[in-house]
Motif scaffolding. Structure first.
Motif, PDB file in Angstrom:
ATOM      1  N   LEU A  27      39.901  49.759  31.584  1.00  0.00           N
ATOM      2  CA  LEU A  27      39.857  49.290  32.989  1.00  0.00           C
ATOM      3  C   LEU A  27      38.671  48.948  33.429  1.00  0.00           C
ATOM      4  N   ASN A  28      37.592  48.387  33.634  1.00  0.00           N
ATOM      5  CA  ASN A  28      36.431  47.757  33.876  1.00  0.00           C
ATOM      6  C   ASN A  28      36.051  48.016  35.378  1.00  0.00           C
ATOM      7  N   GLY A  29      34.743  47.387  35.817  1.00  0.00           N
ATOM      8  CA  GLY A  29      34.376  47.599  37.215  1.00  0.00           C
ATOM      9  C   GLY A  29      35.377  46.903  38.273  1.00  0.00           C
ATOM     10  N   MET A  30      34.884  47.100  39.529  1.00  0.00           N
ATOM     11  CA  MET A  30      35.682  46.278  40.385  1.00  0.00           C
ATOM     12  C   MET A  30      35.404  44.887  40.447  1.00  0.00           C
ATOM     13  N   LEU A  31      36.284  44.124  40.770  1.00  0.00           N
ATOM     14  CA  LEU A  31      36.132  42.740  40.750  1.00  0.00           C
ATOM     15  C   LEU A  31      35.288  42.009  41.976  1.00  0.00           C
ATOM     16  N   GLY A  99      39.197  47.384  36.923  1.00  0.00           N
ATOM     17  CA  GLY A  99      39.322  46.495  35.666  1.00  0.00           C
ATOM     18  C   GLY A  99      40.797  45.565  35.767  1.00  0.00           C
ATOM     19  N   MET A 100      41.523  46.132  36.467  1.00  0.00           N
ATOM     20  CA  MET A 100      43.077  45.580  36.595  1.00  0.00           C
ATOM     21  C   MET A 100      42.990  44.421  37.666  1.00  0.00           C
ATOM     22  N   PHE A 101      43.632  43.255  37.313  1.00  0.00           N
ATOM     23  CA  PHE A 101      43.781  42.144  38.035  1.00  0.00           C
ATOM     24  C   PHE A 101      45.031  41.797  38.464  1.00  0.00           C
ATOM     25  N   SER A 105      51.360  35.077  44.228  1.00  0.00           N
ATOM     26  CA  SER A 105      51.745  33.786  44.774  1.00  0.00           C
ATOM     27  C   SER A 105      52.785  33.849  45.961  1.00  0.00           C
ATOM     28  N   ASN A 106      52.052  33.358  46.984  1.00  0.00           N
ATOM     29  CA  ASN A 106      52.734  33.656  48.268  1.00  0.00           C
ATOM     30  C   ASN A 106      53.293  35.063  48.627  1.00  0.00           C
ATOM     31  N   GLY A 107      52.053  35.924  48.381  1.00  0.00           N
ATOM     32  CA  GLY A 107      52.362  37.307  48.574  1.00  0.00           C
ATOM     33  C   GLY A 107      53.004  38.106  47.571  1.00  0.00           C
ATOM     34  N   LEU A 108      53.491  37.475  46.533  1.00  0.00           N
ATOM     35  CA  LEU A 108      54.068  38.156  45.395  1.00  0.00           C
ATOM     36  C   LEU A 108      53.364  38.377  44.276  1.00  0.00           C
ATOM     37  N   VAL A 109      53.178  39.536  43.874  1.00  0.00           N
ATOM     38  CA  VAL A 109      52.305  39.948  42.360  1.00  0.00           C
ATOM     39  C   VAL A 109      53.450  39.547  41.303  1.00  0.00           C
ATOM     40  N   VAL A 110      53.110  38.150  40.796  1.00  0.00           N
ATOM     41  CA  VAL A 110      53.431  37.402  39.525  1.00  0.00           C
ATOM     42  C   VAL A 110      52.831  37.529  38.120  1.00  0.00           C
ATOM     43  N   GLY A 111      51.897  38.282  38.171  1.00  0.00           N
ATOM     44  CA  GLY A 111      51.201  38.318  36.877  1.00  0.00           C
ATOM     45  C   GLY A 111      50.046  39.551  37.016  1.00  0.00           C
ATOM     46  N   THR A 112      49.850  39.988  35.799  1.00  0.00           N
ATOM     47  CA  THR A 112      48.778  40.954  35.848  1.00  0.00           C
ATOM     48  C   THR A 112      47.790  41.154  34.520  1.00  0.00           C
ATOM     49  N   VAL A 113      46.638  41.474  34.480  1.00  0.00           N
ATOM     50  CA  VAL A 113      46.030  41.762  33.410  1.00  0.00           C
ATOM     51  C   VAL A 113      44.852  42.887  33.602  1.00  0.00           C
ATOM     52  N   SER A 114      44.291  43.615  32.396  1.00  0.00           N
ATOM     53  CA  SER A 114      43.338  44.464  32.631  1.00  0.00           C
ATOM     54  C   SER A 114      42.187  44.020  31.501  1.00  0.00           C
ATOM     55  N   LEU A 115      40.993  44.248  32.129  1.00  0.00           N
ATOM     56  CA  LEU A 115      39.775  44.170  31.374  1.00  0.00           C
ATOM     57  C   LEU A 115      39.097  45.486  31.247  1.00  0.00           C
ATOM     58  N   ARG A 116      39.054  46.080  29.849  1.00  0.00           N
ATOM     59  CA  ARG A 116      38.419  47.517  29.840  1.00  0.00           C
ATOM     60  C   ARG A 116      36.876  47.145  29.146  1.00  0.00           C
TER      61      ARG A 116
END
Length: 244
Positions: A27-31, A99-101, A105-116
């Motif tokens: 998980l990486n630094g804050m976006l 590191g997690m993003f 879409s319209n207030g709904l979390v529809v996808g996720t990814v993490s960068l470590r």
């Protein structure tokens, strides 16, 4: 200092039909940048994950990584598994989400990814293990922690390591996975990383096709009988993208 920028990413639309239906990753630094993109015809904002995203993220992971969740928590133990992970993240606080993003879409979390990255802080307090023991009991905690750590990866200093690429089923084929990958690539470049890496199941042809289409190439193969026994996938491909 945080700032936001808004942009339109129509370039994702032409390749949207090859979007990711399932993928493996955790998980990486804050976006520092939050962008609004439109990969197809839906509004999409990509931003850093927050604590109030815990359950939406975990439900998304449960859908996208059903085999992994089933191996870790049992066929009928998914709900308890989600609660164990949520409790672990709550105990670790915001550091658990570094590191997690998420794609929203319209207030709904529809996808996720993490960068470590190699310097990502790991939990040394035992908070996660205590949370798992509390929710799942001793045997359940041992089983789940072992299953979830089967594909641990030693991250190099110049590497941005991508995990947990996931998109809600009904939102796939809209370029969301591509937008997430583009976002973490830009983040890795800002952090001076020279390449990106990720693991994907050798049998996950759609995911491998997606990664190849955005510049990843097969770098090495990893075979594990334990992974075959527990995750029902013996062969995993480490794919890599040079950032130049």
């Amino acid at each position: 200092m945080r700032y936001r920028c808004v942009c339109t990413a129509r370039r994702h639309f032409s390749a949207a039909l090859r979007d990711l239906p399932t993928a493996h990753g955790g998980l990486n630094g804050m976006l520092t940048i939050s962008r609004v993109v439109t990969p197809a015809l839906i509004p999409l904002q990509i931003r850093a994950a927050r604590m109030d995203d815990i359950y939406p993220i975990l439900r998304l992971h449960c859908e996208a990584f059903a085999d992994k969740f089933g191996a870790a928590f049992g066929v009928h133990g998914t709900a308890r598994g989600i609660e164990a992970m949520a409790e672990a993240w709550r105990r670790q606080g915001r550091s658990a989400l570094r590191g997690m993003f998420v794609a929203e879409s319209n207030g709904l979390v529809v996808g996720t990814v993490s960068l470590r990255t190699w310097d990502t802080a790991s939990d040394t307090s035992g908070a996660a293990e205590l949370a798992f023991h509390q929710v799942l009991g001793v045997w359940g905690a041992v089983r789940s922690i072992f299953a979830l750590s089967l594909l641990e990866h030693a991250i190099e200093r110049s590497e941005g390591y991508i995990t947990d690429v996931a998109v809600l089923a009904r939102y796939r084929r809209n370029g969301i996975a591509r937008a997430l990958l583009d976002h973490v690539e830009q983040e890795a470049r800002q952090r001076g990383k020279r390449f990106l890496g990720l693991y994907v199941s050798a049998s996950n042809t759609p995911a491998r096709r997606l990664y190849a289409s955005v510049g990843f190439v097969d770098h090495r193969t990893r075979r594990s009988w334990l992974a075959a026994l527990i995750l029902r996938q013996r062969t995993w491909i480490y794919m890599r993208k040079e950032l130049g």
